[in-house]
Write a protein that holds these residues in place. Structure first.
Motif, PDB file in Angstrom:
ATOM      1  N   ALA A   1       0.836  -1.208   0.000  1.00 31.30           N
ATOM      2  CA  ALA A   1       0.000   0.000   0.000  1.00 31.30           C
ATOM      3  C   ALA A   1       0.868   1.255   0.000  1.00 31.30           C
ATOM      4  O   ALA A   1       0.648   2.179  -0.796  1.00 31.30           O
ATOM      5  N   LEU A   2       1.857   1.297   0.879  1.00 30.66           N
ATOM      6  CA  LEU A   2       2.740   2.463   0.949  1.00 30.66           C
ATOM      7  C   LEU A   2       3.557   2.624  -0.322  1.00 30.66           C
ATOM      8  O   LEU A   2       3.722   3.739  -0.832  1.00 30.66           O
ATOM      9  N   ARG A   3       4.056   1.522  -0.843  1.00 27.10           N
ATOM     10  CA  ARG A   3       4.855   1.593  -2.073  1.00 27.10           C
ATOM     11  C   ARG A   3       4.011   2.110  -3.234  1.00 27.10           C
ATOM     12  O   ARG A   3       4.472   2.945  -4.021  1.00 27.10           O
ATOM     13  N   THR A   4       2.779   1.644  -3.324  1.00 25.99           N
ATOM     14  CA  THR A   4       1.893   2.090  -4.403  1.00 25.99           C
ATOM     15  C   THR A   4       1.586   3.578  -4.283  1.00 25.99           C
ATOM     16  O   THR A   4       1.721   4.338  -5.251  1.00 25.99           O
ATOM     17  N   VAL A   5       1.201   4.010  -3.088  1.00 22.09           N
ATOM     18  CA  VAL A   5       0.837   5.417  -2.886  1.00 22.09           C
ATOM     19  C   VAL A   5       2.035   6.336  -3.107  1.00 22.09           C
ATOM     20  O   VAL A   5       1.904   7.382  -3.754  1.00 22.09           O
ATOM     21  N   PHE A   6       3.207   5.937  -2.584  1.00 21.23           N
ATOM     22  CA  PHE A   6       4.380   6.799  -2.720  1.00 21.23           C
ATOM     23  C   PHE A   6       5.062   6.670  -4.081  1.00 21.23           C
ATOM     24  O   PHE A   6       6.025   7.384  -4.363  1.00 21.23           O
ATOM     25  N   THR A   7       4.547   5.797  -4.937  1.00 16.97           N
ATOM     26  CA  THR A   7       4.946   5.789  -6.341  1.00 16.97           C
ATOM     27  C   THR A   7       4.006   6.688  -7.133  1.00 16.97           C
ATOM     28  O   THR A   7       4.445   7.585  -7.855  1.00 16.97           O
ATOM     29  N   VAL A   8       2.709   6.460  -6.977  1.00 13.54           N
ATOM     30  CA  VAL A   8       1.707   7.154  -7.789  1.00 13.54           C
ATOM     31  C   VAL A   8       1.578   8.632  -7.422  1.00 13.54           C
ATOM     32  O   VAL A   8       1.605   9.506  -8.302  1.00 13.54           O
ATOM     33  N   ALA A   9       1.432   8.936  -6.125  1.00 11.45           N
ATOM     34  CA  ALA A   9       1.172  10.322  -5.723  1.00 11.45           C
ATOM     35  C   ALA A   9       2.280  11.295  -6.157  1.00 11.45           C
ATOM     36  O   ALA A   9       1.968  12.337  -6.747  1.00 11.45           O
ATOM     37  N   PRO A  10       3.557  11.010  -5.891  1.00  9.43           N
ATOM     38  CA  PRO A  10       4.570  11.968  -6.345  1.00  9.43           C
ATOM     39  C   PRO A  10       4.594  12.151  -7.860  1.00  9.43           C
ATOM     40  O   PRO A  10       4.820  13.267  -8.345  1.00  9.43           O
ATOM     41  N   ILE A  11       4.345  11.079  -8.596  1.00  9.07           N
ATOM     42  CA  ILE A  11       4.334  11.212 -10.058  1.00  9.07           C
ATOM     43  C   ILE A  11       3.152  12.069 -10.501  1.00  9.07           C
ATOM     44  O   ILE A  11       3.307  12.987 -11.321  1.00  9.07           O
TER      45      ILE A  11
ATOM     46  N   ILE B   1      11.574  16.709  -9.746  1.00 13.51           N
ATOM     47  CA  ILE B   1      12.079  16.017  -8.560  1.00 13.51           C
ATOM     48  C   ILE B   1      11.035  15.041  -8.025  1.00 13.51           C
ATOM     49  O   ILE B   1      11.359  13.901  -7.655  1.00 13.51           O
ATOM     50  N   GLU B   2       9.778  15.447  -7.995  1.00 14.87           N
ATOM     51  CA  GLU B   2       8.722  14.566  -7.486  1.00 14.87           C
ATOM     52  C   GLU B   2       8.534  13.341  -8.381  1.00 14.87           C
ATOM     53  O   GLU B   2       8.328  12.226  -7.881  1.00 14.87           O
ATOM     54  N   ILE B   3       8.607  13.537  -9.677  1.00 12.48           N
ATOM     55  CA  ILE B   3       8.490  12.397 -10.599  1.00 12.48           C
ATOM     56  C   ILE B   3       9.644  11.426 -10.378  1.00 12.48           C
ATOM     57  O   ILE B   3       9.442  10.209 -10.301  1.00 12.48           O
ATOM     58  N   VAL B   4      10.847  11.941 -10.244  1.00 11.98           N
ATOM     59  CA  VAL B   4      12.015  11.090  -9.979  1.00 11.98           C
ATOM     60  C   VAL B   4      11.841  10.351  -8.653  1.00 11.98           C
ATOM     61  O   VAL B   4      12.150   9.156  -8.551  1.00 11.98           O
ATOM     62  N   ALA B   5      11.325  11.032  -7.631  1.00 11.41           N
ATOM     63  CA  ALA B   5      11.115  10.391  -6.329  1.00 11.41           C
ATOM     64  C   ALA B   5      10.109   9.245  -6.447  1.00 11.41           C
ATOM     65  O   ALA B   5      10.314   8.168  -5.869  1.00 11.41           O
ATOM     66  N   GLY B   6       9.037   9.446  -7.193  1.00 12.06           N
ATOM     67  CA  GLY B   6       8.049   8.381  -7.387  1.00 12.06           C
ATOM     68  C   GLY B   6       8.639   7.182  -8.106  1.00 12.06           C
ATOM     69  O   GLY B   6       8.379   6.026  -7.732  1.00 12.06           O
ATOM     70  N   ILE B   7       9.443   7.439  -9.109  1.00  9.19           N
ATOM     71  CA  ILE B   7      10.107   6.350  -9.840  1.00  9.19           C
ATOM     72  C   ILE B   7      11.090   5.628  -8.917  1.00  9.19           C
ATOM     73  O   ILE B   7      11.186   4.394  -8.935  1.00  9.19           O
TER      74      ILE B   7
END
Length: 142
Positions: free
Chosen positions: A25-35, A75-81
């Motif tokens: 759940a955390l991995r999904t949210v912190f991938t999608v939301a920053p992107i 930066i946020e897109i890179v963080a999500g990736i």
């Protein structure tokens, strides 16, 4: 029905494992939301992002507030990736980024509630990083 994922380490990896569910759940949210939020820095559909930039930061970055938001978006897109590929370190990157956002927000009167929300997100990003140590990529089917 339990879906077993091959166990190549010291911990059980099943979709019925509550810790693994929390990790996913955390991995999904912190991938999608920053992107998503990063992409929106280029469109300003969700909000007027330059309005969330403290004036003292706007004074020290080159260009306009919107120009700063373009850099923030990248930066946020890179963080999500990074979270998607290496959640242990991506979670730390997101936590550090959120710390910077919190400092920014605490210097804007009236944005303290948003800073508090982002502190909760920072703690969740740290939890993701810790859980990723139990479920390293490639060792549990992700």
């Amino acid at each position: 029905m339990t879906t077993e994922v091959p166990n190549t380490g010291t911990s059980s990896r099943t979709l019925s494992d509550p810790a693994y569910q929390a990790f996913l759940a955390l991995r999904t949210v912190f991938t999608v939301a920053p992107i998503v939020f990063g992409l929106d820095k280029f469109a300003n559909l969700l909000t007027d992002w330059p309005g969330y930039l403290a004036s003292w930061i706007n004074d020290i970055v080159p260009g306009s507030g919107q120009d700063a938001m373009y850099a923030v978006g990248v930066i946020e897109i890179v963080a999500g990736i990074a979270v998607a590929l290496v959640p242990r370190y991506g979670g730390l990157l997101v936590a550090a980024w959120l710390a910077g956002i919190i400092v920014n927000l605490l210097t804007i009167p009236g944005f303290y509630d948003v800073a508090l929300r982002d502190f909760g997100l920072l703690v969740a990003a740290l939890a993701l990083s810790r859980l990723a140590m139990k479920y390293p990529p490639g060792r549990h089917g992700s």
